[in-house]
Design a protein around this motif. Structure first.
Motif, short mmCIF file in Angstrom:
data_model
loop_
_atom_site.label_atom_id
_atom_site.label_comp_id
_atom_site.label_asym_id
_atom_site.label_seq_id
_atom_site.Cartn_x
_atom_site.Cartn_y
_atom_site.Cartn_z
N UNK A 36 -71.70 -56.48 -13.56
CA UNK A 36 -70.45 -55.73 -13.70
C UNK A 36 -69.20 -56.62 -13.68
N UNK A 37 -69.37 -57.87 -14.12
CA UNK A 37 -68.23 -58.78 -14.21
C UNK A 37 -67.90 -59.51 -12.93
N UNK A 38 -68.77 -59.41 -11.93
CA UNK A 38 -68.53 -60.14 -10.69
C UNK A 38 -69.09 -61.56 -10.80
N UNK A 39 -68.48 -62.46 -10.05
CA UNK A 39 -68.83 -63.88 -10.05
C UNK A 39 -70.09 -64.08 -9.20
N UNK A 40 -71.21 -64.49 -9.80
CA UNK A 40 -72.44 -64.66 -9.02
C UNK A 40 -72.36 -65.78 -7.98
N UNK A 41 -71.59 -66.80 -8.26
CA UNK A 41 -71.47 -67.94 -7.35
C UNK A 41 -70.68 -67.54 -6.10
N UNK A 42 -69.72 -66.65 -6.25
CA UNK A 42 -68.89 -66.23 -5.11
C UNK A 42 -69.71 -65.56 -4.01
N UNK A 43 -70.79 -64.89 -4.37
CA UNK A 43 -71.63 -64.27 -3.33
C UNK A 43 -72.17 -65.34 -2.38
N UNK A 44 -72.46 -66.50 -2.91
CA UNK A 44 -72.98 -67.61 -2.10
C UNK A 44 -71.86 -68.34 -1.36
N UNK A 45 -70.76 -68.60 -2.04
CA UNK A 45 -69.69 -69.43 -1.47
C UNK A 45 -68.73 -68.65 -0.58
N UNK A 46 -68.43 -67.42 -0.96
CA UNK A 46 -67.44 -66.65 -0.22
C UNK A 46 -68.05 -65.49 0.56
N UNK A 100 -87.22 -50.65 -13.59
CA UNK A 100 -85.86 -51.17 -13.56
C UNK A 100 -84.92 -50.03 -13.18
N UNK A 101 -83.95 -50.36 -12.35
CA UNK A 101 -82.92 -49.38 -11.97
C UNK A 101 -81.58 -50.10 -11.91
N UNK A 102 -80.51 -49.42 -12.28
CA UNK A 102 -79.19 -50.03 -12.20
C UNK A 102 -78.82 -50.32 -10.74
N UNK A 103 -77.75 -51.06 -10.55
CA UNK A 103 -77.35 -51.45 -9.20
C UNK A 103 -75.85 -51.28 -8.99
N UNK A 104 -75.47 -51.26 -7.72
CA UNK A 104 -74.08 -51.28 -7.31
C UNK A 104 -73.81 -52.66 -6.71
N UNK A 105 -72.67 -53.21 -7.01
CA UNK A 105 -72.35 -54.57 -6.58
C UNK A 105 -72.24 -54.69 -5.06
N UNK A 106 -71.83 -53.63 -4.39
CA UNK A 106 -71.66 -53.72 -2.93
C UNK A 106 -72.98 -53.65 -2.16
N UNK A 107 -74.11 -53.64 -2.86
CA UNK A 107 -75.41 -53.59 -2.19
C UNK A 107 -76.07 -54.97 -2.12
N UNK A 117 -79.76 -57.32 -5.49
CA UNK A 117 -78.96 -56.10 -5.52
C UNK A 117 -79.87 -54.89 -5.40
N UNK A 118 -79.27 -53.77 -4.99
CA UNK A 118 -80.00 -52.51 -4.91
C UNK A 118 -79.23 -51.40 -5.61
N UNK A 119 -79.92 -50.31 -5.83
CA UNK A 119 -79.38 -49.15 -6.54
C UNK A 119 -78.14 -48.59 -5.85
N UNK A 120 -78.23 -48.35 -4.55
CA UNK A 120 -77.10 -47.85 -3.77
C UNK A 120 -77.33 -48.18 -2.30
N UNK A 121 -76.42 -47.77 -1.44
CA UNK A 121 -76.51 -48.12 -0.02
C UNK A 121 -77.76 -47.53 0.64
N UNK A 122 -78.13 -46.32 0.26
CA UNK A 122 -79.31 -45.69 0.85
C UNK A 122 -80.59 -46.45 0.48
N UNK A 123 -80.70 -46.84 -0.78
CA UNK A 123 -81.86 -47.62 -1.21
C UNK A 123 -81.85 -48.98 -0.52
#
Length: 149
Positions: A36-46, A100-107, A117-123
């Protein structure tokens, strides 16, 4: 008149298909952008989700990846397999169950220096109960489903 109706139906079906995520792709690319346009490296660094910039993009595995900084872009280009999310950014829990299932970035989570990543917070809650077991299952399933719908 008949041709006009047929043309309208074709346009309608094409429009519906354009909005659907193409799950045949190896990388989850809603709106044409990986994660969804998020920086994959930032998850590791920030240790957080950071939106990438259009002017800092890179195409890898037929997907457009965006980055928040030139340094992150350079790191990804040098080692995309390290920074790219597992299972193409599709839901890790769903992959473990053979689909395959879509994901939310905050998971997002990082396990053994790999991004998931996961589908949503519950998953995500379910997935967190046995990450090693689900990762083992998902690794086996991914080989069979990565190029399928």
């Amino acid at each position: 008149m008949r041709n006009l109706i047929i043309a309208a139906c074709v346009l309608f079906l094409a429009a519906c298909g354009a909005n659907k995520t193409n799950t045949k792709k190896e990388i989850f690319t809603p709106d044409g952008k990986a994660i969804k346009g998020y920086d994959p490296v930032a998850f590791f660094r920030e240790q957080k989700a950071v939106k990438g910039k259009e002017e800092l993009s890179y195409t890898w595995k037929d997907a457009q990846w965006l980055f928040a900084s030139k340094e992150n872009l350079d790191s990804f280009q040098a080692n995309p397999e390290h920074y790219a999310p597992q299972y193409g950014g599709y839901c890790a829990y769903g992959t473990a169950h053979g689909h395959k299932a879509p994901t939310e970035t905050d998971t997002w989570t990082i396990v053994d220096n790999k991004l998931y990543f996961n589908y949503d917070a519950k998953v995500k809650e379910s997935w967190m109960k046995d990450q090693p077991g689900f990762i083992e299952k998902a690794d086996k399933e991914w080989v069979n489903i990565k190029d399928k719908e």
